[in-house]
Design a protein around this motif. Structure first.
Motif, short mmCIF file in Angstrom:
data_model
loop_
_atom_site.label_atom_id
_atom_site.label_comp_id
_atom_site.label_asym_id
_atom_site.label_seq_id
_atom_site.Cartn_x
_atom_site.Cartn_y
_atom_site.Cartn_z
N ASP A 70 0.87 -1.18 0.00
CA ASP A 70 0.00 0.00 0.00
C ASP A 70 0.90 1.23 0.00
OD1 ASP A 70 -1.75 2.07 0.47
OD2 ASP A 70 -2.28 1.44 2.51
N GLN A 71 1.03 1.88 -1.16
CA GLN A 71 1.96 3.00 -1.28
C GLN A 71 1.47 4.27 -0.57
OE1 GLN A 71 5.00 2.78 -2.47
NE2 GLN A 71 4.73 0.62 -2.99
N THR A 72 0.23 4.26 -0.06
CA THR A 72 -0.25 5.40 0.72
C THR A 72 0.21 5.30 2.17
OG1 THR A 72 -2.36 4.35 1.33
CG2 THR A 72 -2.30 5.56 -0.76
N SER A 77 5.57 1.38 2.48
CA SER A 77 6.51 1.79 1.43
C SER A 77 7.95 1.56 1.88
CB SER A 77 6.32 3.26 1.07
OG SER A 77 5.03 3.48 0.54
N CYS A 78 8.25 1.93 3.13
CA CYS A 78 9.60 1.73 3.68
C CYS A 78 9.94 0.25 3.76
CB CYS A 78 9.71 2.36 5.07
SG CYS A 78 9.68 4.17 5.06
N CYS A 81 10.85 -1.16 0.34
CA CYS A 81 12.21 -0.77 -0.06
C CYS A 81 13.26 -1.58 0.70
CB CYS A 81 12.43 0.72 0.19
SG CYS A 81 11.48 1.79 -0.91
N ILE A 103 9.31 -3.09 -7.32
CA ILE A 103 8.22 -2.61 -6.46
C ILE A 103 7.11 -2.10 -7.37
CG2 ILE A 103 7.53 -0.92 -4.72
CD1 ILE A 103 10.37 -0.98 -3.64
N MET A 105 4.16 -0.07 -8.57
CA MET A 105 3.55 1.21 -8.27
C MET A 105 2.02 1.15 -8.49
SD MET A 105 5.92 3.33 -7.24
CE MET A 105 6.61 1.93 -6.36
#
Length: 212
Positions: A70-72, A77-78, A81, A103, A105
């Motif tokens: 969930d990029q929100t 997100s961390c 990565c 990853i 998007m």
């Protein structure tokens, strides 16, 4: 700045590795370039030439390993990565140089070439349409799913959740019962695997042990 400094700078430019970009730059080509640079930085010496040509877009569509998050969510997100960074050396050690963990998007579509998908699980992840679409696509190509939990408070799906999920997706897709069933089975299959807990705030030693 002196003339000599400018001359030195111009001379230095010719010693830097070249990167050939496609004539039309897109989101996909930029993402592919970023992932390839990370990967090549780990396996190549500083000298030599790195060529990213017009086939870079098609290479994205031929990749097989992805990380879905969930990029929100900053936490998710961390974690994505960190997982990418820690797994890359293992792929290199295993001599799978052709495999680049990508990853995914929110604006990207999971390609039919996908064979492994690492899912970073956070509360509310299944409420995002981009995640839902990616999971449906993963289910349709029978990709292997690997769950990673980055929230200690993550609530694992219950029977009631799957029932509600089927109903929500059926309505959202205009009566797409088949897609709703594929999604429910995909999510159920995801949690047949033992989830690995990865907290991005943990120490490097702890993260390395859990990822490996």
């Amino acid at each position: 700045m002196s003339v000599a400094m400018v001359q030195d700078a111009l001379t230095w430019f010719f010693t830097v590795s070249n990167i050939d970009m496609p004539s039309i730059v897109s989101n996909e080509s930029i993402l592919a370039l970023a992932n390839d640079l990370v990967f090549q930085g780990l396996i190549q010496e500083k000298s030599g030439q790195l060529n990213i040509d017009s086939s870079v877009v098609s290479s994205v569509q031929s990749r097989s390993a992805f990380i879905l998050a969930d990029q929100t969510s900053m936490e998710a997100s961390c974690t994505a990565c960190i997982v990418q960074k820690l797994l890359m050396p293992l792929l290199i050690a295993d001599k799978r140089e052709g495999m680049v963990l990508h990853i995914l998007m929110p604006t990207s579509v999971l390609p039919t070439s996908a064979r492994q998908v690492v899912v970073v699980c956070t509360n509310g992840i299944f409420e995002h349409l981009s995640v839902v679409d990616a999971l449906i696509a993963a289910g349709e190509v029978c990709a292997d799913l690997i769950p990673i939990v980055c929230e200690s408070s993550f609530v694992f799906p219950t029977t009631a959740f799957y029932t509600e999920l089927r109903q929500v997706i059926t309505k959202a897709t205009g009566g797409g019962v088949l897609k709703a069933e594929v999604l429910a089975k995909t999510v159920q299959g995801l949690f047949t695997e033992i989830a690995i807990e990865v907290n991005p705030q943990d120490q490097d030693l702890v993260l390395n042990i859990r990822i490996k």
